[in-house]
Motif scaffolding. Structure first.
Motif, PDB file in Angstrom:
ATOM      1  N   PHE A 159       0.832  -1.209   0.000  1.00  0.00           N
ATOM      2  CA  PHE A 159       0.000   0.000   0.000  1.00  0.00           C
ATOM      3  C   PHE A 159       0.861   1.252   0.000  1.00  0.00           C
ATOM      4  O   PHE A 159       0.593   2.222  -0.733  1.00  0.00           O
ATOM      5  CB  PHE A 159      -0.924  -0.015   1.225  1.00  0.00           C
ATOM      6  N   LEU A 160       1.907   1.246   0.812  1.00  0.00           N
ATOM      7  CA  LEU A 160       2.776   2.428   0.921  1.00  0.00           C
ATOM      8  C   LEU A 160       3.488   2.709  -0.400  1.00  0.00           C
ATOM      9  O   LEU A 160       3.644   3.878  -0.797  1.00  0.00           O
ATOM     10  CB  LEU A 160       3.785   2.199   2.043  1.00  0.00           C
ATOM     11  N   ASN A 161       3.915   1.675  -1.092  1.00  0.00           N
ATOM     12  CA  ASN A 161       4.577   1.863  -2.390  1.00  0.00           C
ATOM     13  C   ASN A 161       3.623   2.482  -3.411  1.00  0.00           C
ATOM     14  O   ASN A 161       4.016   3.366  -4.200  1.00  0.00           O
ATOM     15  CB  ASN A 161       5.106   0.531  -2.910  1.00  0.00           C
ATOM     16  N   SER A 162       2.387   2.012  -3.412  1.00  0.00           N
ATOM     17  CA  SER A 162       1.416   2.575  -4.366  1.00  0.00           C
ATOM     18  C   SER A 162       1.132   4.038  -4.050  1.00  0.00           C
ATOM     19  O   SER A 162       1.018   4.879  -4.969  1.00  0.00           O
ATOM     20  CB  SER A 162       0.122   1.762  -4.334  1.00  0.00           C
ATOM     21  N   GLN A 163       1.037   4.368  -2.726  1.00  0.00           N
ATOM     22  CA  GLN A 163       0.817   5.758  -2.356  1.00  0.00           C
ATOM     23  C   GLN A 163       2.030   6.618  -2.687  1.00  0.00           C
ATOM     24  O   GLN A 163       1.906   7.786  -3.097  1.00  0.00           O
ATOM     25  CB  GLN A 163       0.493   5.855  -0.865  1.00  0.00           C
ATOM     26  N   GLY A 164       3.220   6.033  -2.522  1.00  0.00           N
ATOM     27  CA  GLY A 164       4.433   6.774  -2.845  1.00  0.00           C
ATOM     28  C   GLY A 164       4.512   7.128  -4.328  1.00  0.00           C
ATOM     29  O   GLY A 164       4.929   8.231  -4.696  1.00  0.00           O
ATOM     30  N   ASP A 165       4.115   6.194  -5.183  1.00  0.00           N
ATOM     31  CA  ASP A 165       4.098   6.474  -6.624  1.00  0.00           C
ATOM     32  C   ASP A 165       3.147   7.616  -6.945  1.00  0.00           C
ATOM     33  O   ASP A 165       3.447   8.499  -7.782  1.00  0.00           O
ATOM     34  CB  ASP A 165       3.688   5.218  -7.397  1.00  0.00           C
ATOM     35  N   LYS A 166       1.985   7.628  -6.297  1.00  0.00           N
ATOM     36  CA  LYS A 166       1.015   8.703  -6.539  1.00  0.00           C
ATOM     37  C   LYS A 166       1.558  10.052  -6.074  1.00  0.00           C
ATOM     38  O   LYS A 166       1.385  11.075  -6.754  1.00  0.00           O
ATOM     39  CB  LYS A 166      -0.291   8.394  -5.810  1.00  0.00           C
ATOM     40  N   ILE A 167       2.211  10.063  -4.904  1.00  0.00           N
ATOM     41  CA  ILE A 167       2.754  11.320  -4.378  1.00  0.00           C
ATOM     42  C   ILE A 167       3.861  11.848  -5.281  1.00  0.00           C
ATOM     43  O   ILE A 167       3.937  13.062  -5.571  1.00  0.00           O
ATOM     44  CB  ILE A 167       3.261  11.112  -2.942  1.00  0.00           C
ATOM     45  N   ARG A 168       4.726  10.995  -5.766  1.00  0.00           N
ATOM     46  CA  ARG A 168       5.816  11.438  -6.647  1.00  0.00           C
ATOM     47  C   ARG A 168       5.274  11.912  -7.993  1.00  0.00           C
ATOM     48  O   ARG A 168       5.755  12.910  -8.565  1.00  0.00           O
ATOM     49  CB  ARG A 168       6.813  10.297  -6.841  1.00  0.00           C
ATOM     50  N   ASP A 169       4.282  11.187  -8.514  1.00  0.00           N
ATOM     51  CA  ASP A 169       3.680  11.623  -9.784  1.00  0.00           C
ATOM     52  C   ASP A 169       3.024  12.990  -9.617  1.00  0.00           C
ATOM     53  O   ASP A 169       3.140  13.871 -10.497  1.00  0.00           O
ATOM     54  CB  ASP A 169       2.637  10.601 -10.249  1.00  0.00           C
ATOM     55  N   LYS A 170       2.348  13.162  -8.480  1.00  0.00           N
ATOM     56  CA  LYS A 170       1.695  14.456  -8.224  1.00  0.00           C
ATOM     57  C   LYS A 170       2.723  15.565  -8.110  1.00  0.00           C
ATOM     58  O   LYS A 170       2.528  16.686  -8.628  1.00  0.00           O
ATOM     59  CB  LYS A 170       0.878  14.338  -6.937  1.00  0.00           C
ATOM     60  N   PHE A 171       3.875  15.259  -7.466  1.00  0.00           N
ATOM     61  CA  PHE A 171       4.921  16.261  -7.316  1.00  0.00           C
ATOM     62  C   PHE A 171       5.570  16.583  -8.659  1.00  0.00           C
ATOM     63  O   PHE A 171       5.847  17.757  -8.971  1.00  0.00           O
ATOM     64  CB  PHE A 171       5.972  15.768  -6.324  1.00  0.00           C
ATOM     65  N   ASN A 172       5.814  15.588  -9.463  1.00  0.00           N
ATOM     66  CA  ASN A 172       6.428  15.815 -10.779  1.00  0.00           C
ATOM     67  C   ASN A 172       5.529  16.612 -11.697  1.00  0.00           C
ATOM     68  O   ASN A 172       5.998  17.351 -12.575  1.00  0.00           O
ATOM     69  CB  ASN A 172       6.765  14.468 -11.429  1.00  0.00           C
ATOM     70  N   LEU A 173       4.188  16.483 -11.495  1.00  0.00           N
ATOM     71  CA  LEU A 173       3.252  17.238 -12.320  1.00  0.00           C
ATOM     72  C   LEU A 173       2.991  18.634 -11.769  1.00  0.00           C
ATOM     73  O   LEU A 173       2.195  19.399 -12.348  1.00  0.00           O
ATOM     74  CB  LEU A 173       1.924  16.473 -12.420  1.00  0.00           C
ATOM     75  N   GLY A 174       3.663  18.961 -10.657  1.00  0.00           N
ATOM     76  CA  GLY A 174       3.545  20.297 -10.096  1.00  0.00           C
ATOM     77  C   GLY A 174       2.391  20.469  -9.152  1.00  0.00           C
ATOM     78  O   GLY A 174       2.127  21.592  -8.685  1.00  0.00           O
ATOM     79  N   GLY A 175       1.705  19.364  -8.806  1.00  0.00           N
ATOM     80  CA  GLY A 175       0.553  19.490  -7.918  1.00  0.00           C
ATOM     81  C   GLY A 175       0.898  19.266  -6.465  1.00  0.00           C
ATOM     82  O   GLY A 175       0.084  19.550  -5.585  1.00  0.00           O
ATOM     83  N   GLY A 176       2.086  18.732  -6.205  1.00  0.00           N
ATOM     84  CA  GLY A 176       2.480  18.432  -4.833  1.00  0.00           C
ATOM     85  C   GLY A 176       3.503  19.425  -4.318  1.00  0.00           C
ATOM     86  O   GLY A 176       3.988  20.304  -5.055  1.00  0.00           O
ATOM     87  N   THR A 177       3.841  19.307  -3.034  1.00  0.00           N
ATOM     88  CA  THR A 177       4.817  20.211  -2.415  1.00  0.00           C
ATOM     89  C   THR A 177       6.004  19.408  -1.913  1.00  0.00           C
ATOM     90  O   THR A 177       5.920  18.185  -1.710  1.00  0.00           O
ATOM     91  CB  THR A 177       4.182  20.959  -1.226  1.00  0.00           C
ATOM     92  N   VAL A 178       7.124  20.119  -1.717  1.00  0.00           N
ATOM     93  CA  VAL A 178       8.319  19.483  -1.181  1.00  0.00           C
ATOM     94  C   VAL A 178       8.060  18.986   0.244  1.00  0.00           C
ATOM     95  O   VAL A 178       8.531  17.918   0.643  1.00  0.00           O
ATOM     96  CB  VAL A 178       9.498  20.472  -1.195  1.00  0.00           C
ATOM     97  N   LEU A 179       7.269  19.741   1.013  1.00  0.00           N
ATOM     98  CA  LEU A 179       6.964  19.350   2.383  1.00  0.00           C
ATOM     99  C   LEU A 179       6.210  18.020   2.403  1.00  0.00           C
ATOM    100  O   LEU A 179       6.511  17.140   3.213  1.00  0.00           O
ATOM    101  CB  LEU A 179       6.117  20.432   3.055  1.00  0.00           C
TER     102      LEU A 179
END
Length: 446
Positions: free
Chosen positions: A163-183
Motif C-alpha cells: 500500500f505504501l509503495n502505491s501511495q508513494g508512486d502517486k505522491i511522486r507523480d503528483k509532485f512531478n506534475l507540479g501538484g504536490g509540495t516538497v513538504l
C-alpha cells in the motif's frame, strides 16, 4: 463458568479479528507438536532416568528382606609346635566349608516403613517428571508463539508496504506534475524511513524466533496451526475451571508434601532402630574337606541384635529430621502463597490487556469508519493522499498492538495453567516416553 467480562471480551475480539485459523478447538497437530517435542527434551529423559533409579533403589531395599545364602571356606596349616612329634600335615590342619542361609523375619515394623519410604521416593520422581514436562511445555509454547506472531506481523507489514509503495508512486507523480509540495514529499520519506526501521525490528525478531524454533523443534513450522487466544482460553477454562485460581496443590506443593511424608517415614525408621530385630538361619558345615571322612553338621541359628548405646547418633539424627520436616512445611506454606500471588498477578495483567484490547479494537474500527466516510466524500472533495496514509498507519498500529495483546494474553493463560501444574493435561503429554508404552512398563516393573 467464565466471568461475564471475559465472555464479552472474547466474543468481541473474535468478531473484530478475521483469523483464518480460528476453529472450534485447538488443532490436534499443534498439541502433538508441543507434546512430542516436550518428550524429546534432555531434561525429560533425565527425569525419567531418576524414576528408574528410584525403582531400582526400592528393589535394593526389598533384597534386605529376602533369603541370603553365603558360602565360607576356612583353612589353616600347622607350621610349628613344640609338643607334637609328627611334622607336616596333622589333625590340627583344618580346611572347613560352611553354607549359611539367613532370613530377617521380624524388625518391629521397619520393613514396612522402609518400603513406604522407597515408594514415596518413586512418587517424588514421578511428580518431578511432571514438573519438568510442565516447565518444558511452557518454554516450548513461548518459542512457537514468538515465531507465529512475528511471522503474522511480517505479513501485515508486507501488505502495508505494498500500500505504501502505491501511495508513494502517486505522491511522486503528483509532485512531478507540479501538484504536490516538497513538504508533502519529505513527510512521506520520513514515514517510509520510520516504516523501514519498524520492519527491520520485526524482521530481526522473526529471525531470532525462527532460529529458536529450528533449535528445539524437529517438524517444519506451519502457519495457521497456532491457536488463537480465544481457543486457548476455551481449553484453559475447560481443563482448570479457572486458569487464574486454584485451591488444589500444584506440582511444587505436591512435591514438598511428598518430601514431608518421606522425611517422616525416614524419621520413624531411625526411631525404630532402638528395637531389636530377629534373623533366622540354617548353617551346613563340612569339616576337613580335604579328608576322606564325611563329617558335617546342620545348625539352626537365631540372631537378635539390640543397640544399647550408639553415642547419641539416633537421637541427633531424629532431631535433624524433625528440623528438616519443619523447614519443608515452611516451604510448603510459602509455595502456596507464591502460587496465589502469581495467579493474582496474571489475572490483573490479563484483565488490563482485556481492557486495552477493547480500546484498540474501537480505535481500529473508528479509523476504518473515518476512512470509509472520506472515500464516500471523495466525489465532493478530493481525498488527500496523506489522509489515506494516516488512516492506514493508524489501522496497522492497532492491528500490531492487538497481535501483541493476543500473544501476551495467550502466554498468561499458559503461565496460569503452568502454575497449577496442568500443562501435561493441556497439551496431552503422555506419561511414558516410548513408542511402545508396554515395554517401558515391563522395564520399570522388572
Amino acid at each position: 463458568m467464565w466471568p461475564h467480562k471475559f465472555q464479552c471480551t472474547i466474543a468481541f475480539i473474535i468478531c473484530s479479528f478475521s483469523f483464518s485459523s480460528i476453529s472450534y478447538g485447538i488443532s490436534e497437530e499443534f498439541l502433538r507438536i508441543i507434546s512430542n517435542t516436550t518428550l524429546e527434551q534432555e531434561q525429560t529423559f533425565e527425569a525419567e532416568k531418576k524414576i528408574i533409579e528410584a525403582i531400582q533403589d526400592r528393589k535394593v531395599d526389598e533384597s534386605d528382606y529376602k533369603p541370603i545364602v553365603e558360602g565360607e571356606f576356612t583353612g589353616s596349616l600347622l607350621l610349628y609346635d613344640n609338643f607334637r612329634k609328627d611334622k607336616g600335615l596333622s589333625d590340627k590342619d583344618k580346611h572347613d566349608f560352611s553354607l549359611t542361609s539367613i532370613l530377617k523375619v521380624y524388625d518391629f515394623g521397619r520393613k514396612d516403613l522402609i518400603y513406604d519410604s522407597a515408594d514415596k521416593s518413586i512418587e517424588i520422581q514421578h511428580v518431578n517428571l511432571l514438573k519438568v514436562k510442565n516447565k518444558e511445555a511452557e518454554r516450548l509454547y513461548k518459542i512457537i508463539s514468538d515465531y507465529d506472531y512475528a511471522s503474522r506481523k511480517m505479513d501485515k507489514l508486507n501488505d502495508y508496504e505494498t500500500f505504501l509503495n502505491s501511495q508513494g508512486d502517486k505522491i511522486r507523480d503528483k509532485f512531478n506534475l507540479g501538484g504536490g509540495t516538497v513538504l508533502e514529499l519529505n513527510q512521506f520519506e520520513q514515514l517510509v524511513n520510520g516504516f523501514i526501521l519498524q520492519r527491520q525490528s520485526i524482521a530481526r525478531d522473526l529471525r531470532d524466533a525462527k532460529a529458536q524454533y529450528n533449535l528445539y523443534f524437529s517438524v517444519p513450522f506451519r502457519k495457521n496451526v497456532f491457536p488463537a487466544e480465544a481457543e486457548l482460553a476455551a481449553r484453559a477454562y475447560n481443563i482448570t475451571g479457572n486458569p487464574f485460581k486454584s485451591i488444589e496443590y500444584n506440582l511444587e506443593e505436591e512435591l514438598l508434601d511428598l518430601e514431608i511424608r518421606k522425611s517422616r517415614l525416614e524419621q520413624a525408621v531411625t526411631s525404630s532402630e532402638m528395637f531389636p530385630d530377629l534373623t533366622l538361619g540354617l548353617k551346613l558345615t563340612k569339616f576337613d574337606v580335604l579328608s576322606t571322612a564325611n563329617d558335617f553338621e546342620v545348625r539352626a541359628t537365631a540372631t537378635s541384635k539390640l543397640n544399647f548405646f550408639d553415642g547419641f547418633r539416633r537421637k541427633y539424627t531424629v532431631k535433624g529430621q524433625s528440623e528438616r520436616i519443619a523447614a519443608l512445611a515452611a516451604q510448603l506454606r510459602n509455595a502456596k502463597l507464591l502460587k496465589d500471588q502469581r495467579l493474582a498477578q496474571y489475572l490483573i495483567r490479563y484483565q488490563n490487556l482485556d481492557d486495552e484490547a477493547l480500546i484498540e479494537v474501537e480505535k481500529k474500527q473508528k479509523s476504518k469508519n473515518d476512512w470509509d466516510i472520506a472515500k464516500e466524500m471523495s466525489s465532493v472533495t478530493s481525498l488527500d493522499l496523506g489522509t489515506e496514509i494516516r488512516y492506514a498507519s493508524s489501522i496497522l498500529s492497532s492491528e500490531l498492538r492487538l497481535m501483541d495483546i493476543e500473544a501476551e494474553k495467550g502466554l498468561l493463560l499458559i503461565q496460569g495453567i503452568s502454575v497449577q501444574g496442568k500443562l501435561s493435561e493441556f497439551f496431552i503429554i503422555p506419561d511414558q516416553n516410548t513408542e511402545n508404552p508396554a515395554d517401558t512398563y515391563c522395564l520399570l516393573r522388572s
